[in-house]
Structure formats: structure tokens, C-alpha cells
Scaffold this motif. Structure first.
Motif, short mmCIF file in Angstrom:
data_model
loop_
_atom_site.label_atom_id
_atom_site.label_comp_id
_atom_site.label_asym_id
_atom_site.label_seq_id
_atom_site.Cartn_x
_atom_site.Cartn_y
_atom_site.Cartn_z
N ASP A 40 36.35 83.44 18.50
CA ASP A 40 34.96 83.32 18.04
C ASP A 40 35.00 82.96 16.56
O ASP A 40 35.52 83.72 15.74
N THR A 41 34.50 81.80 16.25
CA THR A 41 34.56 81.28 14.88
C THR A 41 33.17 80.88 14.44
O THR A 41 32.40 80.32 15.22
N GLN A 42 32.86 81.15 13.18
CA GLN A 42 31.62 80.65 12.62
C GLN A 42 31.82 80.35 11.15
O GLN A 42 32.67 80.95 10.49
N TRP A 43 31.06 79.37 10.64
CA TRP A 43 31.11 79.06 9.23
C TRP A 43 29.82 78.42 8.80
O TRP A 43 29.04 77.94 9.59
N ARG A 44 29.65 78.42 7.49
CA ARG A 44 28.57 77.69 6.83
C ARG A 44 29.27 76.76 5.84
O ARG A 44 30.29 77.12 5.26
N TRP A 45 28.71 75.59 5.64
CA TRP A 45 29.37 74.59 4.80
C TRP A 45 28.33 73.82 4.03
O TRP A 45 27.21 73.62 4.51
N ALA A 46 28.67 73.37 2.83
CA ALA A 46 27.81 72.51 2.03
C ALA A 46 28.69 71.56 1.23
O ALA A 46 29.75 71.96 0.72
N GLN A 59 31.69 79.20 3.86
CA GLN A 59 31.70 80.66 4.04
C GLN A 59 32.09 80.93 5.48
O GLN A 59 31.48 80.39 6.40
N GLY A 60 33.16 81.71 5.68
CA GLY A 60 33.48 82.15 7.01
C GLY A 60 34.72 81.58 7.66
O GLY A 60 35.13 82.06 8.70
N TYR A 61 35.35 80.59 7.09
CA TYR A 61 36.51 79.97 7.76
C TYR A 61 37.77 80.20 6.93
O TYR A 61 38.71 80.83 7.36
N PHE A 62 37.80 79.69 5.72
CA PHE A 62 38.97 79.83 4.85
C PHE A 62 38.72 80.77 3.67
O PHE A 62 39.45 80.74 2.71
N VAL A 121 34.16 78.16 29.33
CA VAL A 121 35.38 78.61 28.64
C VAL A 121 35.30 78.34 27.15
O VAL A 121 36.06 78.91 26.37
N ALA A 122 34.41 77.46 26.74
CA ALA A 122 34.21 77.15 25.33
C ALA A 122 32.74 76.86 25.10
O ALA A 122 32.05 76.37 26.00
N ARG A 159 28.78 77.74 14.93
CA ARG A 159 29.33 78.87 15.68
C ARG A 159 30.01 78.33 16.92
O ARG A 159 29.47 77.45 17.59
N SER A 160 31.19 78.86 17.22
CA SER A 160 31.90 78.37 18.41
C SER A 160 32.74 79.47 19.04
O SER A 160 33.13 80.44 18.40
#
Length: 162
Positions: A40-46, A59-62, A121-122, A159-160
Motif C-alpha cells: 500500500d503506497t501513497q504520495w503527494r507530489w508538486a 510527501q510519502g514515498y522517499f 490484485v492491484a 494511492r495504490s
């Protein structure tokens, strides 16, 4: 592993219908991520760039490792980013800032692309608004704040489940 680069001095053209747009003197950025994502992965990006100022935030990945400011050709690492927006109304303004105080921007969405897929499954949901950023950036905590107005860029809420 992430690569984010801004580049000026472009050459080439884009054809839309019968109209050809010359890209000479334009600005572009390239974003590439390569890594093993959690189930379960989620991030915000700009991201946004001009010849004199640009940034990449997530925010949320690296964590904060991907957060950077380009100011007059200087690359400046940024702290952790916070994204404040309404996920139920992502075309309302977003407030984005870094915990080191070097960046404080408001994003005004003007449109978006989005996709939701559930393949059992995804699954993946994202929205990527495009619009303009306004606010301030600084090269260091003691530096004078530099005003940013109408800088075109994107944000993303993703979100994935893999």
C-alpha cells in the motif's frame, strides 16, 4: 532511487493540429522514480519550473530526499513537505510548505487529469491537477524571501495497492 532534473535551453517543436510551437528557450523537467514500493503506497507530489526558480516536492514515498529548490541555478535541498488540501475537492487551492521554512506556496488548480482502477490484485487512484503556484521561497533560513507568482506546475495525490 529518484532523478529530478530541470533543464533550460530546449530546442525542438510541438505540432498541435496545423499549428507548430517552437520550444526554443523553454523550460522542461524530467521526473523518474525507480524503487520497490510497499504493498500500500501513497504520495503527494508538486513540481514547477521557470528559468530562475523551480522545485520538486513529495510527501510519502522517499521522505524529504526528493525535495529540492532550484534558485538562479543553485540546487538547494529542502526539508519535509506538507500538503494541505481537500482530497474530496482537489480543484480547490492547495497549501504546500516545507518544515525548514524555505518554501511556502499556494497552488491554484485550473484543471486535472485523473484515473482510478481496481483490478482486484492491484488498485490505483490518482489525480494530477495543473495550475499555478504563488508564495515565497528562500535559499536559506536567513535569506530574504523571494516572491513566486503564477508559476505553472502540477500537484498529484496518488494511492495504490500493488
Amino acid at each position: 532511487n529518484c532523478v529530478m532534473a530541470a533543464h533550460t535551453g530546449l530546442s525542438g517543436s510541438v505540432k498541435v493540429g496545423a499549428t507548430v510551437f517552437d520550444l526554443a528557450g523553454g523550460v522542461a523537467s524530467f521526473d523518474y522514480s525507480n524503487g520497490l514500493l510497499a504493498r500500500d503506497t501513497q504520495w503527494r507530489w508538486a513540481s514547477a519550473h521557470s528559468p530562475t526558480v523551480g522545485f520538486n516536492l513529495q510527501q510519502g514515498y522517499f521522505g524529504s530526499h526528493e525535495n529540492a529548490l532550484w534558485l538562479d541555478g543553485q540546487l538547494i535541498p529542502l526539508g519535509s513537505a506538507q500538503f494541505e488540501f481537500d482530497p474530496q475537492a482537489p480543484l480547490k487551492p492547495w497549501d504546500i510548505r516545507t518544515d525548514d521554512g524555505l518554501l511556502s506556496l499556494r497552488f491554484h488548480p485550473e484543471g486535472a487529469r485523473a484515473q482510478s482502477k481496481n483490478l482486484l490484485v492491484a488498485a490505483s487512484y490518482y489525480i494530477q491537477p495543473i495550475g499555478t503556484f504563488s508564495g515565497t521561497v528562500k535559499a536559506s533560513p536567513r535569506a530574504h524571501a523571494r516572491q513566486v507568482e503564477g508559476l505553472v506546475g502540477v500537484t498529484e495525490d496518488h494511492r495504490s495497492r500493488w
